[in-house]
Structure formats: C-alpha cells, structure tokens
Motif scaffolding. Structure first.
Motif, PDB file in Angstrom:
ATOM      1  N   GLN A 222       0.837  -1.202   0.000  1.00  0.00           N
ATOM      2  CA  GLN A 222       0.000   0.000   0.000  1.00  0.00           C
ATOM      3  C   GLN A 222       0.876   1.258   0.000  1.00  0.00           C
ATOM      4  O   GLN A 222       0.594   2.235  -0.707  1.00  0.00           O
ATOM      5  CB  GLN A 222      -0.906   0.003   1.241  1.00  0.00           C
TER       6      GLN A 222
ATOM      7  N   TYR B  18       2.439   1.950  -3.430  1.00  0.00           N
ATOM      8  CA  TYR B  18       1.466   2.554  -4.339  1.00  0.00           C
ATOM      9  C   TYR B  18       1.249   4.017  -3.989  1.00  0.00           C
ATOM     10  O   TYR B  18       1.124   4.873  -4.877  1.00  0.00           O
ATOM     11  CB  TYR B  18       0.144   1.780  -4.255  1.00  0.00           C
ATOM     12  N   PHE B  19       1.233   4.325  -2.678  1.00  0.00           N
ATOM     13  CA  PHE B  19       1.078   5.712  -2.234  1.00  0.00           C
ATOM     14  C   PHE B  19       2.252   6.560  -2.719  1.00  0.00           C
ATOM     15  O   PHE B  19       2.061   7.667  -3.242  1.00  0.00           O
ATOM     16  CB  PHE B  19       0.986   5.746  -0.711  1.00  0.00           C
TER      17      PHE B  19
ATOM     18  N   ASN C  39       2.018   7.325  -6.380  1.00  0.00           N
ATOM     19  CA  ASN C  39       0.994   8.324  -6.695  1.00  0.00           C
ATOM     20  C   ASN C  39       1.399   9.724  -6.281  1.00  0.00           C
ATOM     21  O   ASN C  39       1.062  10.699  -6.964  1.00  0.00           O
ATOM     22  CB  ASN C  39      -0.340   7.931  -6.037  1.00  0.00           C
TER      23      ASN C  39
ATOM     24  N   ILE D 264      -6.608   9.985  -4.207  1.00  0.00           N
ATOM     25  CA  ILE D 264      -5.817   8.788  -3.918  1.00  0.00           C
ATOM     26  C   ILE D 264      -4.848   9.046  -2.764  1.00  0.00           C
ATOM     27  O   ILE D 264      -4.726   8.226  -1.837  1.00  0.00           O
ATOM     28  CB  ILE D 264      -5.047   8.336  -5.177  1.00  0.00           C
TER      29      ILE D 264
ATOM     30  N   CYS E 161      -6.981   9.621   0.622  1.00  0.00           N
ATOM     31  CA  CYS E 161      -7.959   8.621   1.063  1.00  0.00           C
ATOM     32  C   CYS E 161      -7.432   7.193   1.114  1.00  0.00           C
ATOM     33  O   CYS E 161      -8.101   6.320   1.700  1.00  0.00           O
ATOM     34  CB  CYS E 161      -9.190   8.658   0.148  1.00  0.00           C
ATOM     35  N   GLN E 162      -6.283   6.928   0.516  1.00  0.00           N
ATOM     36  CA  GLN E 162      -5.838   5.547   0.395  1.00  0.00           C
ATOM     37  C   GLN E 162      -5.705   4.849   1.748  1.00  0.00           C
ATOM     38  O   GLN E 162      -6.257   3.759   1.957  1.00  0.00           O
ATOM     39  CB  GLN E 162      -4.504   5.479  -0.347  1.00  0.00           C
TER      40      GLN E 162
ATOM     41  N   SER F  21     -11.697   7.563  -8.521  1.00  0.00           N
ATOM     42  CA  SER F  21     -10.416   7.598  -7.804  1.00  0.00           C
ATOM     43  C   SER F  21     -10.488   6.807  -6.505  1.00  0.00           C
ATOM     44  O   SER F  21      -9.512   6.144  -6.117  1.00  0.00           O
ATOM     45  CB  SER F  21     -10.014   9.047  -7.517  1.00  0.00           C
TER      46      SER F  21
ATOM     47  N   ALA G 219      -8.057   3.775  -5.548  1.00  0.00           N
ATOM     48  CA  ALA G 219      -7.292   3.700  -4.295  1.00  0.00           C
ATOM     49  C   ALA G 219      -7.500   2.364  -3.594  1.00  0.00           C
ATOM     50  O   ALA G 219      -6.617   1.882  -2.886  1.00  0.00           O
ATOM     51  CB  ALA G 219      -7.699   4.846  -3.367  1.00  0.00           C
TER      52      ALA G 219
END
Length: 434
Positions: A144, A147-148, A151, A285, A288-289, A338, A342
C-alpha cells in the motif's frame, strides 16, 4: 487497523523498503515531470498526428508486456537484485537516448525500451517486497505504501515540471536518468545492508532447518518452461489476468478517450476541466488511500476488490449521464473513480502476493504485466467507440465491462488450482505459523 498498529508495522520496514519507497517517489516524479511532454516533442519535431503518436505508444506498451513477463520470471531464477540492477541500467540508457534521439525510427525504438524498463521495474519491486518482508500484514502495508509513494510522485511530478518550465525540452529526459542513477546508488547500499542482516538470520535458522519436524517448502524447478506451464495450469491466475486487463482498459479511458470526448464535444473551460480532473484524481488517492485501508482492513481481499468495482461501475454510469456543461459533475465522477482506484490497485498487488508460491513470486508478479494490455488497447478501443457512437455509449460499455469484472471476481475463489501449488501454499502457511 488502528494508528498504533500502523506505526508498529512501519517500524518493521527494513531499510531496503524505505529506499524502495523513496526511490519510487523520485523516479515516478521525475518520469512524469517529462513523459507527458513526449507527444508535444513528437509533434514539434515530426508533425505526427495523434493517431500516429498513439500507435507508437501502444506498440511499445504491447512489446513491454511480454518482455516484462519473461524478465520477471527470470528474476525467480537469477535473483531480484541483478534483475533490478539490469532494469535500472536500461532506464538510464533508454532515457539518455530519448534525450538525444533525432529520427522517428530511433524514437520508436527508444520509447519501446523505456516502456520495457517501466514494465519490468513494477513487478520486480512488488516481488522484492514479498522477499524482504515475511509478515503478511506488514507486507500488505508495504505494498500500500509503495502505491502511495508512486501516486505522490505522479501528482507532484507534472506540477513541478511546469513550475520548472519543462514544457517540451527534449534534454529534460536526463532528469529521469539522474533520478535512477541516484536510486541505483541507494539500492547498492540497501542490498548490502539487507544481505548482512539476512546472513545473520540464516545462521540463526540453521539449527531449526536441520530439525526433521520443521516444515519444509517443496522445491520446484523455476525455469521459464516450468513456470509457463504452472501459469497455464493455474485457472485462478488466468481469470485474474483477464479481469484486470478489462479493469485497466476502463481506467485507460481516463487518460485518452475521456479527454478526446470532452474536446470533441466542446466542453466549457476545457483546459481547466482536464487539469482539475487530473489533480482531483491524485488528491483523492493520496488523501484517502490509507483511510480506506484502515476502514477495510478487516475485510477479505476479494470483498475489498468487489467493493472497489461497485464504485467503478457507479463512476462509469455517472460519466455516461453527466451533462456536458456540469463542471462539478465531472469532478464528482472522478472522485468516485479515484476512490475505486485507491482500493483496487494496491489490493490487486496484495492479492497476487497471497496466491503466489514463494519460489514463483517473480513469475506471478511478472504475469501482472499483462494487465497493461488493457492500457495499451484503451486509446484504440475508446477511439473506435467515440468515432462510431458517442461518449455516453463509451462509458456505458465501460460500466458493462466493469460488471463483467465484478462477476469474474465472484467466481475467482471457486476456480481450481494445480494441486502442488495449493499444497505448497499450505506448507508455507504452516511453516510461518509454526
């Protein structure tokens, strides 16, 4: 998952993981600082049409998918470290050549090399996380976090590029070269540090490994033929690949067909609308992810994915029926899409990690490169629907495709897998809990 647990999980990240996070941020940021201007450069230098530019990019994407699968599979046999170094060198060489290319043929070849490097790096990074973080919940947080970081880089890169005045200068591709050279230096230190720690752990585990009661994972040959045979037999993986190709096809419309539709339809404040949609996508994203991760932490992986797909279906229907002049409506649809992204994208990586045997982790993540076929064919498929019908039809078709993906995820956990894979995964789980 409360904040205390999250903090303790973050503390379990080895230094190599933090290097991967920082490296993903700087390389993605530098990549998107210059890559969006590629079409501008091709137009200025060679007066290529949008279709010609799209054909070059689609060709590069398709080739990179298959090369990435082969390369990631080889990483199970050769090791993650040499493959990541080779990919980093390919990044440096290809982007250096891109900064000095002066013919259409050279641009086509070099763009393909850049796409191959990009497609190789992503599954290698995901597989490496699985290698260096054995604990399942911590590994999920690591994926996670990766990916954050990607982004954040994607969001900051284009804005920073504009602020620095990088509006189409070909030499600006050297920025990505410098970023990857710096990352390789950091990785060199990170791998050495990790290897020292791992060697100590291996020594400590020698006695338990000699204990006949200790569960042992079965050894499986991981040559390319054997790996390909395994992937052909695994119906769950095949279903997963098909579902996510379709999912990526839908998301590919955001970058291509949606912009074309708004342009052709003469939407008001077009440039402001497009830039606002891109910014909204990144902002949702980034903000809020981890909140979504916390809210859905107790839910099974497939339940999370299905919830994300419901949001994706809603967003496509919203796009289809949103009035052309309703500015806020377009942004609202992007927010829903989005939120789905996410949830879906990082969870997809976690799902692959869960279903992959340890000695085939690189092959399984390499197989996820086939997802990019959805992105590769999105401009062509979306363009045909726009030319033959209209924007509403395009997004209704996308919503129908999302329903198909939802149905595929409903049957996925019921599909049979090769017996030796299920046995090996059971043995690995027993070894971890023993």
């Amino acid at each position: 998952m409360n904040s205390d647990i999250s903090t303790s999980r973050l503390k379990q990240f080895p230094p190599l993981m933090w290097i991967m996070l920082f490296g993903s941020f700087i390389t993605r940021g530098s990549f998107y600082m210059v890559w969006p201007f590629l079409a501008v450069i091709l137009y200025k230098k060679f007066a290529l049409s949008a279709t010609e530019v799209g054909s070059v990019l689609s060709l590069a994407a398709v080739i990179s998918v298959f090369v990435s699968f082969v390369g990631s599979t080889l990483s199970d046999k050769l090791g993650r470290k040499p493959m990541m170094y080779a990919t980093g060198v390919l990044y440096i060489v290809s982007f250096s050549l891109l900064a000095i290319a002066d013919t259409i043929l050279m641009f086509t070849i070099v763009i393909t090399l850049c796409s191959i490097a990009t497609s190789l790096w992503r599954p290698l990074a995901s597989a490496l996380i699985g290698d260096i973080i054995p604990e399942k919940a911590t590994r999920e947080l690591a994926m996670q976090s990766l990916y954050f970081a990607v982004n954040v880089g994607c969001a900051v890169g284009p804005m920073l590029g504009v602020w620095l005045g990088l509006t189409g200068e070909q030499s600006s591709f050297f920025i990505t070269v410098y970023a990857f050279a710096f990352l390789l230096v950091l990785l060199t230190w990170g791998f050495k540090h990790h290897d020292k720690i791992q060697s100590k752990v291996d020594i400590d585990n020698t006695q338990s490994a000699q204990n006949p009661e200790t569960p042992k994972s079965p050894k499986t040959k991981t040559g390319f033929k054997q790996t390909f045979s395994v992937l052909v037999q695994d119906k769950l993986l095949q279903c997963l690949i098909l579902a996510n190709i379709l999912c990526f096809f839908i998301y590919g419309q955001m970058d291509s067909s949606l912009v074309q539709y708004l342009t052709r339809a003469g939407a008001n404040n077009l440039l402001e609308l497009i830039s606002s949609m891109i910014f909204t996508n990144a902002l949702v994203i980034i903000t809020c992810q981890f909140l979504l991760l916390k809210l859905m932490a107790s839910r099974p992986i497939l339940v999370r994915i299905r919830f994300g797909l419901v949001l994706l279906i809603i967003s496509q229907i919203w796009f289809a029926f949103n009035p052309l002049t309703f500015f806020a409506g377009w942004l609202g649809a992007v927010v829903i899409m989005s939120l789905a992204e996410a949830i879906l994208f990082p969870t997809m990586s976690v799902h692959v990690d869960r279903i992959a045997p340890t000695n085939l982790r690189g092959a399984y993540f390499g197989a996820t490169a086939f997802y990019d076929l959805g992105y590769a064919f999105a401009p062509i498929g979306g363009g045909l629907l726009l030319d033959m019908y209209d924007g509403r039809t395009l997004f209704l078709v996308c919503s129908a495709i999302a329903v198909v993906v939802f149905l595929l995820y409903l049957i996925m956990d019921k599909l049979k897998r090769p017996a030796f894979i299920t046995e090996q995964l059971a043995t690995e789980q027993t070894a971890k809990t023993a």
